[in-house]
Scaffold this motif. Structure first.
Motif, PDB file in Angstrom:
ATOM      1  N   SER A 328       0.832  -1.209   0.000  1.00  0.00           N
ATOM      2  CA  SER A 328       0.000   0.000   0.000  1.00  0.00           C
ATOM      3  C   SER A 328       0.861   1.251   0.000  1.00  0.00           C
ATOM      4  CB  SER A 328      -0.926  -0.005   1.220  1.00  0.00           C
ATOM      5  OG  SER A 328      -1.832  -1.088   1.173  1.00  0.00           O
ATOM      6  N   ALA A 332       0.420   3.913  -6.315  1.00  0.00           N
ATOM      7  CA  ALA A 332       0.075   3.508  -7.679  1.00  0.00           C
ATOM      8  C   ALA A 332       1.300   3.193  -8.521  1.00  0.00           C
ATOM      9  CB  ALA A 332      -0.736   4.609  -8.347  1.00  0.00           C
ATOM     10  N   ALA A 390      -3.475  -9.773  -5.836  1.00  0.00           N
ATOM     11  CA  ALA A 390      -4.414  -8.660  -5.987  1.00  0.00           C
ATOM     12  C   ALA A 390      -3.684  -7.371  -6.334  1.00  0.00           C
ATOM     13  CB  ALA A 390      -5.219  -8.485  -4.698  1.00  0.00           C
ATOM     14  N   TYR A 391      -2.522  -7.171  -5.714  1.00  0.00           N
ATOM     15  CA  TYR A 391      -1.757  -5.952  -5.999  1.00  0.00           C
ATOM     16  C   TYR A 391      -1.296  -5.943  -7.457  1.00  0.00           C
ATOM     17  CZ  TYR A 391       1.934  -2.455  -5.825  1.00  0.00           C
ATOM     18  OH  TYR A 391       2.728  -1.364  -6.087  1.00  0.00           O
ATOM     19  N   SER A 393      -2.505  -7.630  -9.996  1.00  0.00           N
ATOM     20  CA  SER A 393      -3.627  -7.596 -10.936  1.00  0.00           C
ATOM     21  C   SER A 393      -4.203  -6.196 -11.086  1.00  0.00           C
ATOM     22  CB  SER A 393      -4.722  -8.565 -10.481  1.00  0.00           C
ATOM     23  OG  SER A 393      -5.313  -8.141  -9.270  1.00  0.00           O
ATOM     24  N   SER A 394      -3.933  -5.306 -10.126  1.00  0.00           N
ATOM     25  CA  SER A 394      -4.404  -3.935 -10.279  1.00  0.00           C
ATOM     26  C   SER A 394      -3.655  -3.211 -11.399  1.00  0.00           C
ATOM     27  CB  SER A 394      -4.246  -3.164  -8.964  1.00  0.00           C
ATOM     28  OG  SER A 394      -2.880  -3.007  -8.621  1.00  0.00           O
ATOM     29  N   PRO A 397      -4.592  -6.566 -15.170  1.00  0.00           N
ATOM     30  CA  PRO A 397      -5.809  -7.277 -14.761  1.00  0.00           C
ATOM     31  C   PRO A 397      -5.969  -8.660 -15.379  1.00  0.00           C
ATOM     32  CG  PRO A 397      -6.293  -4.989 -15.363  1.00  0.00           C
ATOM     33  CD  PRO A 397      -4.885  -5.256 -15.772  1.00  0.00           C
TER      34      PRO A 397
END
Length: 520
Positions: A328, A332, A390-391, A393-394, A397
């Motif tokens: 986190s 981005a 999950a990270y 795939s952001s 995707p």
């Protein structure tokens, strides 16, 4: 498969590849466990080491390795006395090597088997008249006595393997070893069909000679030929590119190093070795390992046998923190930097990737608290694999991905250089406050996050390499390059194959280049 050791034979071809390989082997040696009652480590050392005994009956391990280099090694015992302590004692007495390393044997901390080192006596790093400079020189060198010697060494190591999964080849990409490596990988492909061949093309940031006009041509021919003969080919370099005027090298904010002095190959090769240690974890695990062929088949789809490596060296984690916290904090931006002179393209497509997180020992992979609303979606997941997936795939995707999480870190012991920022503690985690006054304790391990990717970012990399070589007038500017091969027609055919290889990475999802741009 659990409990079966799938052996790997390593080949190191060239001086810089042996720099990287020596650091890599020192890392493996520091992680060896000789205690029979200890729990077996996550990474299976027997996959790359062969076990033996000293005359006194003590267990010893030597690399399953063939290292080829020119006649310039001063400190390696070429007679190959496996159990003589002179080499080990010399390294133990020279922890501070910063200004004294000139060859890779200066910082080799373990013994090699007598059959491991192959010296090419007809060439010499220190003699301009006898350097191995061109692709054709390297191709023509592998014949006669040298070819017989290499085949003999290969047979020796292969015959003692029970479940040989393949070969990992480290090869210099920008000198004559590119031609030698092309012949070696072709030999492996012909002689050991069905085995994996993972080839890493190494290039330093700064060369020790001024023959820049050859570097580009060697890299172009080496890339297309070694990719054709390997299961997977990955360039490894801290350069910003392989063309004549590359962008600046990537910056690693938690490292303090010097890449721009040719004498400090010792530093740049250490960074690449740390990344390579994590990149090669999937097929070296004791449990739930992925054999080489599986790694290659998942990435080399539709002829795309060139992949790019990325790494966070080290990966920033706070002591007592968690993986969701660390990811986190990256916001981005992906935490890794390019290790293949191939920056990730904004909005590009990823066809597949293998990501490895190594060295998070003592840290939490998840951060679930009953009754408390997760602060981010990552904090609400139930496993470290889910968090990392999950990270990633952001950013990508739809890309197929495989993940490996290994708790145990690489152990950093002398003579590994202390190139780390004062912001890191001894375990390689971020300090919570100001660095301590005085000399900081040496960093003994670091967490590493790496990614091996096949994607559209490779198209501009390959296209630029092909275009730069094709526009170089080799007959006028470097007529001696073709004096020992290849023929001009073969040279032009190789560049055409490189152009077609780059087109395999064309983004056909609608957001890439147009067909006319692709034809250009």
């Amino acid at each position: 498969m659990t409990g079966v050791c799938r052996e790997v034979i390593t080949l190191q071809l060239g001086h810089y590849s042996n720099f990287v390989g020596t650091h890599w082997w020192n890392l493996q040696d520091a992680s060896l466990c000789y205690d029979p009652v200890s729990a077996p480590p996550e990474v299976q050392s027997d996959s790359v080491f062969r076990e033996g005994q000293t005359p006194g009956g003590s267990v010893t391990y030597t690399p399953r390795l063939i290292a080829m280099d020119l006649k310039s090694l001063r400190t390696l015992r070429q007679e190959g006395s496996l159990y003589d302590n002179s080499q080990l004692t010399r390294v133990q007495k020279n922890y501070r090597l910063e200004g004294s390393v000139t060859v890779w044997s200066d910082f080799l901390r373990l013994h090699l088997h007598p059959r491991s080192v192959v010296i090419m006596h007809q060439f010499n790093h220190d003699s301009e008249a006898h350097r191995l400079e061109t692709f054709g020189q390297g191709e023509s060198a592998l014949q006669g006595a040298l070819l017989d010697e290499l085949e003999d060494r290969l047979h020796f190591f292969v015959e003692e393997c029970d479940y040989l999964q393949g070969f990992q080849v480290l090869c210099d990409l920008e000198d004559g070893f590119a031609g030698l490596g092309s012949k070696v990988t072709e030999l492996l492909q012909d002689s050991y069909s069905g085995r994996g061949i993972l080839t890493w093309g190494l290039a330093p940031v700064v060369h020790r000679d001024s023959r820049d006009r050859y570097h580009l041509l060697n890299a172009a021919l080496g890339t297309v030929n070694m990719a054709a003969h390997s299961s997977l080919f990955c360039p490894l370099t801290l350069r910003g590119g392989l063309s004549g005027r590359p962008p600046p090298p990537p910056l690693f904010p938690l490292l303090s190093y010097n890449l721009l002095q040719p004498a400090l190959w010792y530093h740049s090769s250490a960074i690449l070795a740390l990344a390579l240690d994590a990149l090669t974890v999937p097929y070296r695990l004791r449990n739930n390992s992925a054999p080489m062929w599986q790694v290659a088949d998942s990435l080399a789809v539709a002829g795309r046998k060139v992949v790019a490596a990325y790494g966070a060296v080290p990966f920033p984690m706070m002591p007592g923190g968690s993986l969701p916290d660390a990811l986190s904090a990256c916001a981005a931006t992906l935490p890794w930097k390019p290790l293949s002179a191939c920056p990730e393209a904004a909005g590009g497509r990823c066809y597949g990737q293998w990501s490895t997180l190594r060295g998070y020992e003592g840290q939490k992979l998840i951060c679930l608290s009953p009754g408390i609303e997760p602060s981010t979606p990552l904090h609400g997941l139930h496993s470290g694999e889910d968090v990392l997936a999950a990270y990633i795939s952001s950013f990508y995707p739809s890309a197929p991905r495989a993940l490996q999480l290994v708790s145990a870190p690489s152990k950093l012991t002398p003579p590994f250089p202390q190139i780390f920022s004062p912001a890191l503690d001894a375990q390689g985690f971020m300090r919570g406050g100001a660095p301590p006054a005085g000399a900081a304790p040496p960093v003994s391990s670091v967490p590493i996050l790496t990614s091996l990717q096949s994607g559209t970012a490779l198209r501009p990399f390959l296209s630029e390499l092909q275009r730069a070589a094709a526009t170089f007038d080799v007959r006028r500017r470097a007529p001696s390059f073709l004096s020992q091969g290849p023929e001009m027609a073969d040279y032009q055919e190789a560049l055409e194959e490189l152009r077609l290889l780059g087109r395999c990475y064309h983004d056909d999802s609608g957001g890439g280049t147009t067909s006319s741009e692709d034809d250009d």
